[in-house]
Design an enzyme around this catalytic site. Structure first.
Site, mmCIF file in Angstrom:
data_model
loop_
_atom_site.group_PDB
_atom_site.id
_atom_site.type_symbol
_atom_site.label_atom_id
_atom_site.label_comp_id
_atom_site.label_asym_id
_atom_site.label_seq_id
_atom_site.Cartn_x
_atom_site.Cartn_y
_atom_site.Cartn_z
ATOM 1 N N GLU A 79 64.242 25.514 70.285
ATOM 2 C CA GLU A 79 63.341 24.635 69.358
ATOM 3 C C GLU A 79 62.517 23.452 70.161
ATOM 4 O O GLU A 79 63.365 22.686 70.742
ATOM 5 C CB GLU A 79 63.929 24.474 68.363
ATOM 6 C CG GLU A 79 64.416 25.445 67.378
ATOM 7 C CD GLU A 79 63.211 26.386 66.711
ATOM 8 O OE1 GLU A 79 62.109 25.955 66.934
ATOM 9 O OE2 GLU A 79 63.806 27.458 66.263
ATOM 10 N N ARG A 89 62.705 27.423 50.912
ATOM 11 C CA ARG A 89 62.355 28.429 50.075
ATOM 12 C C ARG A 89 63.515 29.014 49.315
ATOM 13 O O ARG A 89 63.487 29.736 48.208
ATOM 14 C CB ARG A 89 61.986 29.727 51.083
ATOM 15 C CG ARG A 89 61.841 31.019 50.610
ATOM 16 C CD ARG A 89 61.364 31.932 51.751
ATOM 17 N NE ARG A 89 62.497 31.957 52.707
ATOM 18 C CZ ARG A 89 63.578 32.896 52.680
ATOM 19 N NH1 ARG A 89 63.654 33.527 51.591
ATOM 20 N NH2 ARG A 89 64.349 32.892 53.537
ATOM 21 N N CYS A 142 68.175 23.753 59.033
ATOM 22 C CA CYS A 142 68.269 23.729 60.352
ATOM 23 C C CYS A 142 67.362 22.390 60.990
ATOM 24 O O CYS A 142 67.676 21.534 61.672
ATOM 25 C CB CYS A 142 67.845 24.902 60.867
ATOM 26 S SG CYS A 142 69.072 26.332 60.847
ATOM 27 N N HIS A 166 67.929 28.234 67.736
ATOM 28 C CA HIS A 166 68.400 29.271 66.672
ATOM 29 C C HIS A 166 68.632 30.544 67.441
ATOM 30 O O HIS A 166 68.314 30.996 68.424
ATOM 31 C CB HIS A 166 67.046 29.621 66.086
ATOM 32 C CG HIS A 166 66.791 28.589 64.799
ATOM 33 N ND1 HIS A 166 65.621 28.119 64.689
ATOM 34 C CD2 HIS A 166 67.363 28.649 63.812
ATOM 35 C CE1 HIS A 166 65.778 27.369 63.627
ATOM 36 N NE2 HIS A 166 67.092 27.837 62.907
#
Length: 201
Positions: A79, A89, A142, A166
């Protein structure tokens, strides 16, 4: 001796394990000149940043690598950017599901990783491990942890490299081999970060 703090997450969404922490906890205690300290973070918007700060305060690491699960990605994702946004979500393990909320009120819009992500991707590819550079760590726990980490690291001279990786989901079969590969990938990222840190002195 350089100390590296490496974290993964506790299981969430009904899963029995979280590959991020399963891979992290298999890291050796030493990688070259690095002393490795591992920790599990709760999958919680409220608790994970606090636990991470406690580990940083206790261990005083020079490198901090946080690891999370991106089940829909086929490769290791290095990342590049943490954004000041939490927009879940699904609910976390505490039932929290923030929408369109800043990670830190009045904080910068984003922070860049200070891990040598380009060099790490090159090293992973050379080792035969699929790896990609990512411009989105999502908006779940995260990214929440990633942003909090970079905010803290921006205020501490001791932390030379900090960032987030990730890992993909484990396959239905041969998961022990896959876990071994994930751990090997994290070790490569740490080794590259260690070398990069030394060269900048």
């Amino acid at each position: 001796m350089i100390k590296a703090l490496v974290t993964g997450f506790a299981p969430f969404a009904g899963d029995a394990i979280n590959p991020s922490y399963e891979a992290v906890r298999r890291l050796p205690a030493r990688i070259g000149e690095l002393q490795i300290v591992t920790a599990e973070l709760p999958t919680s918007f409220a608790r994970a940043p606090r636990v991470l700060r406690q580990w940083i305060a206790r261990e005083q690491p020079g490198i901090v690598l946080c690891v999370g699960l991106a089940a829909d990605r086929p490769a290791i994702s290095l990342e590049r950017v943490a954004v000041n946004l939490s927009d879940a979500r699904i609910a976390d393990n505490d039932g929290a599901q923030p929408h369109n909320k800043p990670v830190i009120a009045r904080g910068p819009a984003a922070y860049f990783s200070t891990l040598p992500v380009v060099q790490a991707q090159t090293a992973l590819t050379r080792a035969g491990i699929a790896a990609e550079l990512s411009l989105s760590a999502g908006a779940f726990v995260c990214n929440h942890v990633f942003y909090g980490l970079m905010h803290a690291a921006s205020k501490q001279r001791r932390i030379k490299h900090a960032g987030f990786v990730h890992v993909p989901a484990l396959p239905a079969n041969d998961d022990q081999h896959a876990l071994g590969q994930l751990t090997r990938a994290l070790a490569i990222v740490l080794r590259v970060s260690s070398h990069n840190r030394r060269s900048k002195r």
